[in-house]
Write a protein that holds these residues in place. Structure first.
Motif, PDB file in Angstrom:
ATOM      1  N   LEU A 182       0.701  -1.241  -0.084  1.00  0.00           N
ATOM      2  CA  LEU A 182       0.036   0.051  -0.038  1.00  0.00           C
ATOM      3  C   LEU A 182       0.802   1.354   0.009  1.00  0.00           C
ATOM      4  CD1 LEU A 182      -2.773  -1.055   2.551  1.00  0.00           C
ATOM      5  CD2 LEU A 182      -3.111  -0.504   0.109  1.00  0.00           C
TER       6      LEU A 182
ATOM      7  N   TRP B 141      -2.132   2.466  -5.935  1.00  0.00           N
ATOM      8  CA  TRP B 141      -3.079   1.524  -5.642  1.00  0.00           C
ATOM      9  C   TRP B 141      -2.879   0.170  -5.995  1.00  0.00           C
ATOM     10  CZ3 TRP B 141      -7.251   4.926  -9.031  1.00  0.00           C
ATOM     11  CH2 TRP B 141      -6.591   4.846 -10.305  1.00  0.00           C
TER      12      TRP B 141
ATOM     13  N   TYR C 157      -4.633  -7.510  -3.562  1.00  0.00           N
ATOM     14  CA  TYR C 157      -5.994  -7.034  -3.492  1.00  0.00           C
ATOM     15  C   TYR C 157      -6.651  -7.817  -2.123  1.00  0.00           C
ATOM     16  CZ  TYR C 157     -10.698  -5.912  -4.640  1.00  0.00           C
ATOM     17  OH  TYR C 157     -12.013  -5.540  -4.145  1.00  0.00           O
TER      18      TYR C 157
ATOM     19  N   PHE D 251     -10.201  -1.757  -6.668  1.00  0.00           N
ATOM     20  CA  PHE D 251      -9.055  -1.418  -6.398  1.00  0.00           C
ATOM     21  C   PHE D 251      -9.091  -1.361  -4.807  1.00  0.00           C
ATOM     22  CE2 PHE D 251     -10.808   2.601  -7.167  1.00  0.00           C
ATOM     23  CZ  PHE D 251     -10.599   3.383  -5.761  1.00  0.00           C
TER      24      PHE D 251
ATOM     25  N   LYS E 156      -6.569   1.142  -2.037  1.00  0.00           N
ATOM     26  CA  LYS E 156      -5.554   2.395  -2.307  1.00  0.00           C
ATOM     27  C   LYS E 156      -5.743   2.933  -0.777  1.00  0.00           C
ATOM     28  CE  LYS E 156      -5.304   6.991  -4.170  1.00  0.00           C
ATOM     29  NZ  LYS E 156      -6.071   8.044  -5.196  1.00  0.00           N
TER      30      LYS E 156
ATOM     31  N   GLU F 265      -4.590   6.379   0.704  1.00  0.00           N
ATOM     32  CA  GLU F 265      -4.146   7.903   0.246  1.00  0.00           C
ATOM     33  C   GLU F 265      -3.200   8.508   1.263  1.00  0.00           C
ATOM     34  OE1 GLU F 265      -8.117  10.021   0.243  1.00  0.00           O
ATOM     35  OE2 GLU F 265      -8.627   9.441  -1.812  1.00  0.00           O
TER      36      GLU F 265
ATOM     37  N   TRP G 125      -0.146   2.058 -13.943  1.00  0.00           N
ATOM     38  CA  TRP G 125      -1.327   1.959 -12.945  1.00  0.00           C
ATOM     39  C   TRP G 125      -2.565   1.687 -13.511  1.00  0.00           C
ATOM     40  CZ3 TRP G 125       0.011   7.866 -10.716  1.00  0.00           C
ATOM     41  CH2 TRP G 125       1.187   7.563 -10.126  1.00  0.00           C
TER      42      TRP G 125
END
Length: 317
Positions: free
Chosen positions: A26, A31, A40, A68, A70, A72, A153
């Motif tokens: 991560l 992502w 995942y 996905f 992700k 942040e 990506w």
């Protein structure tokens, strides 16, 4: 005891090896698309320990989406040169990337289009400096770097052709297809982006109004997202917080991402004592690491011998 103090005193949920590896994935990646099912699913399986750590300690949001997962990530203090997009070498690269994303945002999911369509759109919407000239090798190479990152990506999928050939000739064409991830590229902001005037305005919105929490987030982020920090680089009171909470901070990073906190005088950094295949570490096995070590050792020996005078105490300490 306040809620913040109870959170500080609470023992961080235990990370097993899979959770630690998922945390590194991560942190290292923008992502993780669902097509990478191994990581995942690992993030989804360890969400119960990943989310509290990243949210409470760093103020990062863990997003779990059907397409996905992700994390942040953002900074609280300032933007550093090392935080640029991977592979980009010119300001033009970032401009082209922004224009490409604007073009993709206007497309429907799974739309197909040609590289020549992208070139035309960028040429029309580019606002300078100068103009876009696709007969210029540097301009074509810049777009190739942008397209490569977009493919890495999973924003674009090549249906037919090879965009690497565009660097050699502007006549080369490629058929692309957009992916559902395009719609989730930008972060959600509390107000329209056009209302922000400076990067400082953007940085302010990530801080909580609770000063104790904001200080914790700043300290943890600076330690994790920068090679090292100095006392004078920190906000007022942050260095004192780091020294007072060093045992808690040390435990948190050691148990979650396998990093050790080391403090030397007015400097602090996270150190990885070993090798990790899932992370970018320094020093690595490249020759440049050996060169830097040799150079630093030579300078240090010269300073200790008195043949290389220092101008400031900070440099010599």
């Amino acid at each position: 005891m306040s809620q913040v103090e109870r959170t500080d005193a609470k023992y961080t949920p235990r990370f097993d090896e899979l959770a630690q590896q998922a945390a590194w994935e991560l942190l290292e990646r923008f992502w993780i698309p669902r097509s990478d099912m191994v990581w995942y699913q690992a993030v989804r399986d360890r969400e119960h320990v990943l989310r509290p750590f990243f949210n409470e300690k760093l103020g990062f949001r863990l997003l779990i989406h059907y397409e996905f997962v992700k994390l942040e990530k953002f900074v609280s203090r300032q933007i550093e040169p090392c935080m640029g997009l991977p592979g980009f070498v010119e300001v033009r690269d970032y401009t082209f990337f922004s224009l490409l994303m604007a073009y993709l945002e206007a497309k429907s999911i799974d739309d197909q289009f040609l590289l020549s369509d992208i070139c035309e759109e960028i040429k029309v919407t580019y606002s300078g400096p100068g103009t876009v000239d696709w007969t210029n090798y540097n301009h074509r190479k810049s777009l190739v770097r942008v397209l490569q990152l977009a493919r890495e990506w999973k924003l674009l999928v090549v249906v037919d052709g090879d965009d690497q050939g565009f660097a050699a000739s502007e006549q080369s064409d490629v058929l692309y297809e957009s992916t559902p991830l395009v719609k989730y590229f930008l972060r959600a902001y509390p107000r329209d982006l056009m209302q922000f005037q400076t990067t400082e305005d953007l940085l302010k919105i990530v801080d909580t109004e609770n000063e104790t929490l904001a200080r914790r987030h700043r300290v943890y982020r600076q330690l994790l997202l920068t090679p090292g920090i100095r006392e004078e680089e920190m906000a007022d009171g942050d260095w004192t917080y780091l020294r007072n909470q060093r045992n808690v901070i040390m435990r948190d990073f050691e148990e979650t991402v396998g990093l050790d906190l080391e403090i030397y005088g007015q400097d602090a950094m996270l150190v990885h004592h070993g090798r990790s295949l899932g992370s970018t570490l320094y020093p690595d096995t490249r020759a440049i690491s050996d060169v830097v070590f040799f150079f630093a050792g030579t300078v240090r020996a010269a300073v200790e011998a008195g043949s290389f005078p220092c101008r400031t105490t900070a440099v010599c300490s």
